[in-house]
Design a protein around this motif. Sequence first.
Motif, PDB file in Angstrom:
ATOM      1  N   ASN A   1       0.833  -1.191   0.000  1.00 10.48           N
ATOM      2  CA  ASN A   1       0.000   0.000   0.000  1.00 10.48           C
ATOM      3  C   ASN A   1       0.872   1.246   0.000  1.00 10.48           C
ATOM      4  OD1 ASN A   1       0.809   0.511   2.697  1.00 10.48           O
ATOM      5  ND2 ASN A   1      -0.994  -0.487   3.552  1.00 10.48           N
ATOM      6  N   ALA A   2       0.271   2.413  -0.202  1.00  7.59           N
ATOM      7  CA  ALA A   2       1.030   3.651  -0.399  1.00  7.59           C
ATOM      8  C   ALA A   2       1.938   3.969   0.780  1.00  7.59           C
ATOM      9  CB  ALA A   2       0.060   4.801  -0.655  1.00  7.59           C
ATOM     10  N   GLU A   3       1.438   3.765   2.015  1.00  8.44           N
ATOM     11  CA  GLU A   3       2.244   4.063   3.187  1.00  8.44           C
ATOM     12  C   GLU A   3       3.460   3.132   3.259  1.00  8.44           C
ATOM     13  OE1 GLU A   3       1.306   6.914   3.928  1.00  8.44           O
ATOM     14  OE2 GLU A   3       0.417   6.810   5.927  1.00  8.44           O
ATOM     15  N   THR A   4       3.263   1.877   2.890  1.00  6.51           N
ATOM     16  CA  THR A   4       4.355   0.911   2.908  1.00  6.51           C
ATOM     17  C   THR A   4       5.447   1.310   1.924  1.00  6.51           C
ATOM     18  OG1 THR A   4       2.781  -0.827   3.489  1.00  6.51           O
ATOM     19  CG2 THR A   4       4.938  -1.528   2.677  1.00  6.51           C
ATOM     20  N   VAL A   5       5.058   1.758   0.750  1.00  4.82           N
ATOM     21  CA  VAL A   5       6.024   2.196  -0.263  1.00  4.82           C
ATOM     22  C   VAL A   5       6.844   3.362   0.268  1.00  4.82           C
ATOM     23  CG1 VAL A   5       6.273   3.251  -2.537  1.00  4.82           C
ATOM     24  CG2 VAL A   5       4.649   1.366  -2.206  1.00  4.82           C
ATOM     25  N   LYS A   6       6.189   4.334   0.904  1.00  5.24           N
ATOM     26  CA  LYS A   6       6.895   5.494   1.466  1.00  5.24           C
ATOM     27  C   LYS A   6       7.901   5.066   2.528  1.00  5.24           C
ATOM     28  CE  LYS A   6       2.955   8.646   0.928  1.00  5.24           C
ATOM     29  NZ  LYS A   6       1.933   9.438   1.680  1.00  5.24           N
ATOM     30  N   ILE A   7       7.475   4.163   3.400  1.00  7.63           N
ATOM     31  CA  ILE A   7       8.318   3.744   4.521  1.00  7.63           C
ATOM     32  C   ILE A   7       9.529   2.955   4.030  1.00  7.63           C
ATOM     33  CG2 ILE A   7       8.351   2.133   6.478  1.00  7.63           C
ATOM     34  CD1 ILE A   7       5.403   3.224   6.974  1.00  7.63           C
ATOM     35  N   LYS A   8       9.320   2.048   3.087  1.00  6.00           N
ATOM     36  CA  LYS A   8      10.453   1.286   2.553  1.00  6.00           C
ATOM     37  C   LYS A   8      11.435   2.192   1.825  1.00  6.00           C
ATOM     38  CE  LYS A   8       8.392  -3.327   2.060  1.00  6.00           C
ATOM     39  NZ  LYS A   8       8.012  -4.384   1.087  1.00  6.00           N
TER      40      LYS A   8
ATOM     41  N   LYS B   1       5.083  11.969  11.360  1.00  6.71           N
ATOM     42  CA  LYS B   1       4.759  12.987  10.359  1.00  6.71           C
ATOM     43  C   LYS B   1       3.702  12.498   9.372  1.00  6.71           C
ATOM     44  CE  LYS B   1       9.235  15.323  10.635  1.00  6.71           C
ATOM     45  NZ  LYS B   1      10.522  15.612   9.955  1.00  6.71           N
ATOM     46  N   LEU B   2       3.644  11.171   9.199  1.00  3.25           N
ATOM     47  CA  LEU B   2       2.613  10.589   8.330  1.00  3.25           C
ATOM     48  C   LEU B   2       1.282  10.406   9.061  1.00  3.25           C
ATOM     49  CD1 LEU B   2       4.670   7.818   6.460  1.00  3.25           C
ATOM     50  CD2 LEU B   2       3.941  10.038   5.560  1.00  3.25           C
ATOM     51  N   GLY B   3       1.288  10.704  10.376  1.00  2.00           N
ATOM     52  CA  GLY B   3       0.054  10.636  11.153  1.00  2.00           C
ATOM     53  C   GLY B   3      -0.096   9.383  12.002  1.00  2.00           C
ATOM     54  N   TRP B   4       0.998   8.614  12.157  1.00  2.00           N
ATOM     55  CA  TRP B   4       0.931   7.369  12.921  1.00  2.00           C
ATOM     56  C   TRP B   4       1.762   7.460  14.193  1.00  2.00           C
ATOM     57  CZ3 TRP B   4      -2.783   4.609  10.871  1.00  2.00           C
ATOM     58  CH2 TRP B   4      -3.009   4.694   9.487  1.00  2.00           C
ATOM     59  N   ASN B   5       1.495   6.584  15.136  1.00  2.00           N
ATOM     60  CA  ASN B   5       2.305   6.459  16.340  1.00  2.00           C
ATOM     61  C   ASN B   5       3.359   5.381  16.120  1.00  2.00           C
ATOM     62  OD1 ASN B   5       0.872   8.354  18.076  1.00  2.00           O
ATOM     63  ND2 ASN B   5      -0.799   6.863  18.017  1.00  2.00           N
ATOM     64  N   ALA B   6       4.500   5.521  16.800  1.00  2.00           N
ATOM     65  CA  ALA B   6       5.574   4.541  16.631  1.00  2.00           C
ATOM     66  C   ALA B   6       6.450   4.511  17.874  1.00  2.00           C
ATOM     67  CB  ALA B   6       6.416   4.886  15.406  1.00  2.00           C
TER      68      ALA B   6
ATOM     69  N   THR C   1       4.577   0.094  15.276  1.00  2.00           N
ATOM     70  CA  THR C   1       3.716   1.202  14.859  1.00  2.00           C
ATOM     71  C   THR C   1       2.255   0.764  14.735  1.00  2.00           C
ATOM     72  OG1 THR C   1       3.314   2.850  13.111  1.00  2.00           O
ATOM     73  CG2 THR C   1       4.215   0.726  12.423  1.00  2.00           C
ATOM     74  N   ASP C   2       1.372   1.743  14.843  1.00  2.00           N
ATOM     75  CA  ASP C   2      -0.049   1.441  14.626  1.00  2.00           C
ATOM     76  C   ASP C   2      -0.469   1.671  13.178  1.00  2.00           C
ATOM     77  OD1 ASP C   2      -0.002   4.204  14.562  1.00  2.00           O
ATOM     78  OD2 ASP C   2      -1.346   4.489  16.275  1.00  2.00           O
ATOM     79  N   ALA C   3       0.491   1.955  12.300  1.00  2.00           N
ATOM     80  CA  ALA C   3       0.193   2.060  10.865  1.00  2.00           C
ATOM     81  C   ALA C   3      -0.130   0.671  10.319  1.00  2.00           C
ATOM     82  CB  ALA C   3       1.384   2.647  10.118  1.00  2.00           C
ATOM     83  N   GLU C   4      -1.141   0.590   9.469  1.00  2.00           N
ATOM     84  CA  GLU C   4      -1.495  -0.691   8.857  1.00  2.00           C
ATOM     85  C   GLU C   4      -0.746  -0.814   7.544  1.00  2.00           C
ATOM     86  OE1 GLU C   4      -5.374  -3.538   8.198  1.00  2.00           O
ATOM     87  OE2 GLU C   4      -5.636  -1.507   8.931  1.00  2.00           O
ATOM     88  N   LEU C   5       0.342  -1.577   7.576  1.00  2.00           N
ATOM     89  CA  LEU C   5       1.244  -1.690   6.438  1.00  2.00           C
ATOM     90  C   LEU C   5       1.122  -3.071   5.797  1.00  2.00           C
ATOM     91  CD1 LEU C   5       4.356  -0.049   8.153  1.00  2.00           C
ATOM     92  CD2 LEU C   5       2.604   1.070   6.743  1.00  2.00           C
ATOM     93  N   THR C   6       1.629  -3.174   4.587  1.00  2.00           N
ATOM     94  CA  THR C   6       1.592  -4.441   3.861  1.00  2.00           C
ATOM     95  C   THR C   6       2.739  -5.327   4.322  1.00  2.00           C
ATOM     96  OG1 THR C   6       0.756  -3.251   1.924  1.00  2.00           O
ATOM     97  CG2 THR C   6       1.548  -5.505   1.577  1.00  2.00           C
ATOM     98  N   PRO C   7       2.451  -6.501   4.856  1.00  2.00           N
ATOM     99  CA  PRO C   7       3.534  -7.375   5.332  1.00  2.00           C
ATOM    100  C   PRO C   7       4.348  -7.958   4.185  1.00  2.00           C
ATOM    101  CG  PRO C   7       1.423  -8.492   5.491  1.00  2.00           C
ATOM    102  CD  PRO C   7       1.118  -7.083   5.092  1.00  2.00           C
ATOM    103  N   SER C   8       5.627  -8.151   4.452  1.00  2.00           N
ATOM    104  CA  SER C   8       6.522  -8.754   3.468  1.00  2.00           C
ATOM    105  C   SER C   8       6.326 -10.269   3.442  1.00  2.00           C
ATOM    106  CB  SER C   8       7.981  -8.439   3.825  1.00  2.00           C
ATOM    107  OG  SER C   8       8.185  -7.046   3.962  1.00  2.00           O
ATOM    108  N   PRO C   9       6.602 -10.914   2.320  1.00  2.00           N
ATOM    109  CA  PRO C   9       6.491 -12.385   2.269  1.00  2.00           C
ATOM    110  C   PRO C   9       7.473 -13.034   3.227  1.00  2.00           C
ATOM    111  CG  PRO C   9       6.733 -11.434   0.066  1.00  2.00           C
ATOM    112  CD  PRO C   9       7.012 -10.337   1.021  1.00  2.00           C
ATOM    113  N   LEU C  10       7.063 -14.107   3.850  1.00  5.05           N
ATOM    114  CA  LEU C  10       7.940 -14.869   4.729  1.00  5.05           C
ATOM    115  C   LEU C  10       8.898 -15.732   3.915  1.00  5.05           C
ATOM    116  CD1 LEU C  10       5.190 -16.023   7.228  1.00  5.05           C
ATOM    117  CD2 LEU C  10       7.112 -14.531   7.832  1.00  5.05           C
ATOM    118  N   LEU C  11      10.095 -15.961   4.432  1.00  2.00           N
ATOM    119  CA  LEU C  11      10.992 -16.937   3.834  1.00  2.00           C
ATOM    120  C   LEU C  11      10.519 -18.337   4.230  1.00  2.00           C
ATOM    121  CD1 LEU C  11      14.516 -15.360   4.508  1.00  2.00           C
ATOM    122  CD2 LEU C  11      13.179 -15.292   2.396  1.00  2.00           C
TER     123      LEU C  11
END
Length: 237
Positions: free
Chosen positions: A11-18, A106-111, A172-182
């Motif tokens: 999702n958009a927030e995940t792209v920004k964070i990565k 700054k993106l509006g989330w707690n961490a 964080t309380d941001a709802e981000l897209t999880p990465s695939p597990l190995l």
Amino acid sequence: MNAETVYRVDNAETVKIKHYALETLRADLVGIANIGRFAGAPVKMSPQGVMPSARSVIVMAIHHPDAAIELGGKKHPQEIGPYQIQYHMNWRLDDMSYRMSNFLEKLGWNAVPIVSSNIWRYRGYKDLKEQFAPDVSHIHSAVAAGLAEYGYSGLAITPEFGARVRFVTVVTDAELTPSPLLEPGSVCDSCMICKRECRSGALSKEIKGWNVIEYEGRQYRYANKNLWRCSWGEHFD
């Protein structure tokens, strides 16, 4: 749409964070776990215990210089030598986790940034029976975020750097897209070089079966070793 397909579409927030982690903070690796992957963790060792509203865990990593690993302790196990670069690496990881937390705010989330060297309880406390229990384990977080799998030794082993890597975690309380597990067994091939080379005997003496951790139906395991042997070098130099 199956779960694996969802993981591949950030999702958009995940792209920004990565992007921030890799391009601004210069992390060598970044991965994300959803909070569900920590469902089996004791509360006092879980992201939920740090932040009850947590939805995601961000894990960043930097590569440990190869020569520093190979030469550190070569003269004597208690002469740290060039391996002492890890202290600077810890400072850098703490700075990365702090700056990532500010970025999330700054993106509006707690961490909540978890310090790189962590806070350890050497013995159990109240209902927490585990020894050497951190507030949140960077090793477990790295596996849950798809960056690594557990080696026989209990270290988090990455495809890119093996165990020559240090991690830091941000809750964080941001709802981000999880990465695939190995996949379990895809990195550690049970060669047992770690067991052969461990001078404390932590990987060959007093082994009590396996620690088994499950994420989304996948079972990962590592040796249930005598942590006091392990700590003789790791914690007490």
